[in-house]
Design an enzyme around this catalytic site. Sequence first.
Site, short mmCIF file in Angstrom:
data_model
loop_
_atom_site.label_atom_id
_atom_site.label_comp_id
_atom_site.label_asym_id
_atom_site.label_seq_id
_atom_site.Cartn_x
_atom_site.Cartn_y
_atom_site.Cartn_z
N HIS A 320 0.86 -1.19 0.00
CA HIS A 320 0.00 0.00 0.00
C HIS A 320 0.89 1.23 0.00
O HIS A 320 1.94 1.25 0.62
CB HIS A 320 -0.90 0.01 1.25
CG HIS A 320 -2.07 0.91 1.11
ND1 HIS A 320 -1.99 2.27 1.32
CD2 HIS A 320 -3.34 0.66 0.74
CE1 HIS A 320 -3.16 2.81 1.10
NE2 HIS A 320 -4.02 1.87 0.75
N ASP A 378 -7.97 -5.25 -0.11
CA ASP A 378 -8.44 -6.11 -1.20
C ASP A 378 -8.12 -7.58 -1.00
O ASP A 378 -8.58 -8.43 -1.76
CB ASP A 378 -7.82 -5.63 -2.52
CG ASP A 378 -8.36 -4.27 -2.91
OD1 ASP A 378 -7.58 -3.32 -2.95
OD2 ASP A 378 -9.58 -4.16 -3.09
#
Length: 443
Positions: A320, A378
């Site tokens: 991320h 996700d």
Amino acid sequence: MGTAEMIEDEQDIAKLDVTPDLPGGSKPLDLPILQGTMGPSVLDIRKVYAETDCFTFDPGFTSTASCESKITFIDGDKGVLLHRGYPIEELAEQSSFLEVASLLIEGDLPTQSQYDAFVNDITHHSMLHEQLRGFYDGFRRDAHPMAIMVGVVGALSAFYHDSLDISDEKQRIIASHRLVAKMPTLAAMAYKYSMGQPFVYPRNDLSYSENLLHMMFSMPTEEYKVDPVLARALDKILILHADHEQNASTSTVRLAGSSGANPFACIAAGIACLWGPAHGGANEAVLNMLEEIGHKDRIPEFIKRAKDKDDPFRLMGFGHRVYKNYDPRAQVLHNTCKEVLSVLGHQDDPLLELAQELEKIALEDPYFIEKKLYPNVDFYSGIIFKAMGIPTSMFTVLFAVARTVGWIAQWKEMMEDPSQRIGRPRQLYTGHTPRSFVERAKR
Ligand code: SDX
């Protein structure tokens, strides 16, 4: 090189005094330092070009604050995510998606009467203009539902002319509520169209998430009972995906909105950006990756590929830009995943077992530890969606349904900012210097 030091001037406004070595010679430059309520301060560089004839350079905006915002705060090192100050873990466990929507859009948790009014408004905007159904017939049945969503959401601006004037606050509110309300209906229609099944109208007696499941899975041939556990799990997943500061798709919506584009067009632009596998498309990519890995014995092969600079493969659902610690949403989703799978009797789902084994191995690998690559939002959402009978191609569509609330909140904040102007980044030009045209015969 120039020198730099923090100075406090008489008005106690912190400034960074730099003296860069510029092409035209060294020149002192005061950069005001703006301090927010939380998180890093910012260097106000709005005058840098005027005072130095230089641009700043930050491809990917890794160190650039594009705006001031009061909506969401992320601390990537501590794994903190706040919406209007409320921790995501508390909102996921104690709130509902429409209550979080009201919080994000209006700025605070609604009172009961405010909540009832908001829910009533959203509920009564969930229907679509009947002619919009015709847009779906123009797509192939095997069209990716995100392709459909980009098209039909943009097309809303061709139907709702009474909510296009962005200078009119009332029209901005109606357009916002229409978008939040109609996204589940549009999404469910994209699913039904891909299945060759009849569209299902929303029902006003169902909650937002119950309605989404109803419109996706009910059939005219028999009564469909919404499973309350699945509806609650879906509502929690929508909360976890609602907003996330200035991510790629939100920045896209803000940039589109800065030109004065109508909100339907801005949200369509956000959907297009979210589709990318590096962003919201990752949940679909995670499932495809797990199915490609197939068995835990093959995990080392894929970890090796993920580490190979010459191999474009990345471990989807890991890493991320901001979280350099666990994504707090992934933790909540991991727990929700176990709940849903046990309710559905899939507690031994091989995909979940494979995902947990992949997470364990990856988090013990020095490469992932050194680069601080943890599972993100996700990683688990796709496993839950699959267990709920939602096809992989619909995962990012559901992400878009949820993120529409965040996009609307951020768009509204920008539209109400008196200092907002059209976004127009500059560049470092490294192309040809001026040269004369050459006739084709002489090239
Ligand atoms: C979302 O921004 C948001 O808030 C997004 C989001 C939201 O709610 O809006 O949180 C939703 O988009 C989550 C991210 C979903 N994407 C994926 O799961 C795709 C896989 N992840 C990567 O593509 C990547 O981690 C990103 C895109 C998420 C972040 O990319 P960055 O910040 O540009 O980081 P990077 O590409 O510069 O990577 C840093 C290093 C690189 O190695 P070096 O060049 O330094 O040697 O880490 C490596 C990368 O190669 N790396 C990975 C990796 N992610 C980063 N290596 C293997 N597998 C990965 N997944």
